[in-house]
Motif scaffolding. Structure first.
Motif, short mmCIF file in Angstrom:
data_model
loop_
_atom_site.label_atom_id
_atom_site.label_comp_id
_atom_site.label_asym_id
_atom_site.label_seq_id
_atom_site.Cartn_x
_atom_site.Cartn_y
_atom_site.Cartn_z
N TRP A 144 -0.04 47.97 22.57
CA TRP A 144 -0.54 47.21 23.72
C TRP A 144 -1.80 46.45 23.35
CZ3 TRP A 144 0.13 49.12 29.35
CH2 TRP A 144 1.47 49.47 29.56
N TYR A 145 -2.63 47.04 22.50
CA TYR A 145 -3.83 46.34 22.03
C TYR A 145 -3.46 45.12 21.20
CZ TYR A 145 -8.05 45.30 19.41
OH TYR A 145 -9.12 44.64 18.85
N THR A 146 -2.45 45.26 20.36
CA THR A 146 -2.00 44.14 19.53
C THR A 146 -1.54 42.96 20.39
OG1 THR A 146 -1.31 45.64 17.76
CG2 THR A 146 -0.36 43.43 17.74
N ILE A 147 -0.78 43.24 21.44
CA ILE A 147 -0.32 42.18 22.33
C ILE A 147 -1.50 41.53 23.06
CG2 ILE A 147 1.08 41.64 24.38
CD1 ILE A 147 2.71 42.19 21.89
N SER A 148 -2.54 42.29 23.34
CA SER A 148 -3.70 41.74 24.05
C SER A 148 -4.44 40.70 23.24
CB SER A 148 -4.66 42.87 24.45
OG SER A 148 -5.41 43.33 23.34
N LYS A 149 -4.16 40.61 21.95
CA LYS A 149 -4.81 39.62 21.09
C LYS A 149 -3.98 38.34 20.95
CE LYS A 149 -6.92 41.26 17.42
NZ LYS A 149 -7.15 42.00 16.17
N GLU A 150 -2.92 38.24 21.72
CA GLU A 150 -2.10 37.02 21.71
C GLU A 150 -2.97 35.84 22.16
OE1 GLU A 150 0.32 33.94 21.80
OE2 GLU A 150 0.90 35.86 20.90
N PRO A 151 -3.11 34.80 21.33
CA PRO A 151 -4.00 33.66 21.63
C PRO A 151 -3.75 32.98 22.97
CG PRO A 151 -3.28 33.58 19.35
CD PRO A 151 -2.50 34.68 19.99
N SER A 152 -2.52 32.94 23.42
CA SER A 152 -2.21 32.26 24.69
C SER A 152 -2.89 32.93 25.88
CB SER A 152 -0.70 32.20 24.92
OG SER A 152 -0.16 33.51 25.07
N LEU A 153 -3.25 34.21 25.75
CA LEU A 153 -3.92 34.93 26.83
C LEU A 153 -5.41 34.56 26.94
CD1 LEU A 153 -2.44 38.50 26.24
CD2 LEU A 153 -1.85 36.93 28.11
N TRP A 154 -5.94 33.94 25.91
CA TRP A 154 -7.39 33.74 25.82
C TRP A 154 -7.82 32.29 25.76
CZ3 TRP A 154 -10.01 37.94 26.91
CH2 TRP A 154 -9.36 39.17 26.76
N ARG A 155 -6.92 31.37 26.00
CA ARG A 155 -7.30 29.96 25.95
C ARG A 155 -8.26 29.60 27.09
NH1 ARG A 155 -1.82 29.21 23.91
NH2 ARG A 155 -2.03 28.81 21.68
N GLU A 156 -8.02 30.17 28.27
CA GLU A 156 -8.89 29.93 29.42
C GLU A 156 -9.50 31.26 29.87
OE1 GLU A 156 -6.82 27.81 32.46
OE2 GLU A 156 -6.33 26.13 31.15
N VAL A 157 -10.80 31.39 29.68
CA VAL A 157 -11.50 32.65 29.96
C VAL A 157 -12.47 32.47 31.11
CG1 VAL A 157 -13.06 34.38 29.01
CG2 VAL A 157 -11.28 33.37 27.55
N ASP A 158 -12.30 33.27 32.17
CA ASP A 158 -13.19 33.20 33.33
C ASP A 158 -13.98 34.50 33.47
OD1 ASP A 158 -14.47 32.92 35.74
OD2 ASP A 158 -12.70 32.37 36.89
N LEU A 159 -15.22 34.47 33.01
CA LEU A 159 -16.11 35.62 33.14
C LEU A 159 -17.02 35.48 34.36
CD1 LEU A 159 -17.24 35.87 29.39
CD2 LEU A 159 -15.38 37.12 30.51
N LEU A 160 -17.02 34.30 34.96
CA LEU A 160 -17.95 33.98 36.05
C LEU A 160 -17.70 34.84 37.29
CD1 LEU A 160 -20.18 32.21 37.29
CD2 LEU A 160 -18.40 30.53 37.86
N HIS A 161 -16.45 35.05 37.64
CA HIS A 161 -16.14 35.70 38.90
C HIS A 161 -15.94 37.22 38.81
CE1 HIS A 161 -15.02 31.44 39.49
NE2 HIS A 161 -15.63 31.64 40.62
N GLU A 162 -16.00 37.77 37.59
CA GLU A 162 -15.76 39.20 37.43
C GLU A 162 -16.90 39.97 36.77
OE1 GLU A 162 -11.79 40.61 36.36
OE2 GLU A 162 -11.23 38.51 36.14
#
Length: 202
Positions: free
Chosen positions: A45-63
């Motif tokens: 599950w950790y390996t899948i979490s590093k899939e680049p498509s999941l991280w192209r748009e990162v929103d840290l502002l609201h969380e």
């Protein structure tokens, strides 16, 4: 009978979930869950979490705006590492500094948009701004606080280093900043001026 039960039990193992299915599930999760939730289940599950498509748009502002719970520098390092340099859009938490932008700019050269609302000039570091902007050659737009443009050289630097830059949103805008933008960025296509830098809409 016992053998069939063992086969059925094996089929129900979460770690054996098909990676394509898991990726679809991950796309529905929040950034917080992608960092501190699902990937901690197991190595696959950790390996899948590093899939680049999941991280192209990162929103840290609201969380991630609880200063006591999360350190903006650590968050920036986490998302950059998880993205493997593939971030193209990032919204920083209100607690972020110009050094957080620099960290991301150095390791994610494809950044096209960022949101960084610095509420005070005290948080600015000229060297960090200079180094960050010179690395953001793909930058197209940004949402920033008024103090980001405390000196006109910042606008000149954006003009020189970011040929694709065309849209700007400024929070807590002052008339002096409006004048600087109009003077030094006559070719800008989109300009959005917001009086209150604390507003959360994007």
């Amino acid at each position: 009978m016992e053998k069939r039960r063992r086969v059925e039990k094996k089929k129900r193992c979460w770690e054996d979930l098909d990676s394509d299915v898991l990726l679809i599930i991950y796309q529905k999760l929040s950034i917080k869950d992608l960092l501190f939730g699902a990937p901690l289940c197991c190595s696959s599950w950790y390996t899948i979490s590093k899939e680049p498509s999941l991280w192209r748009e990162v929103d840290l502002l609201h969380e991630f705006n609880d200063v006591n719970e999360f350190n903006s520098r650590q968050l920036a390092e986490l998302v950059v590492a998880r993205s493997q340099g593939c971030i193209t859009s990032i919204k920083f938490p209100l607690t972020a500094s110009i050094d957080d932008l620099l960290l991301v700019a150095l390791r994610c050269p494809g950044i096209k948009y960022f949101n960084l609302r610095l509420p005070s000039k005290k948080l600015l570091k000229k060297k960090s701004i200079y180094l960050a902007i010179t690395k953001l050659i793909e930058l197209e737009s940004m949402d920033v606080g008024d103090c980001f443009f405390s000196d006109e050289w910042v606008l000149q630097l954006i003009n020189q280093c970011c040929p694709k830059f065309s849209k700007l949103k400024v929070y807590g805008i002052s008339w002096n900043t409006v004048y600087l933008i109009v003077t030094h960025m006559p070719k800008i296509n989109g300009l959005d001026l917001v009086q209150n830098w604390m507003l959360n809409e994007t």
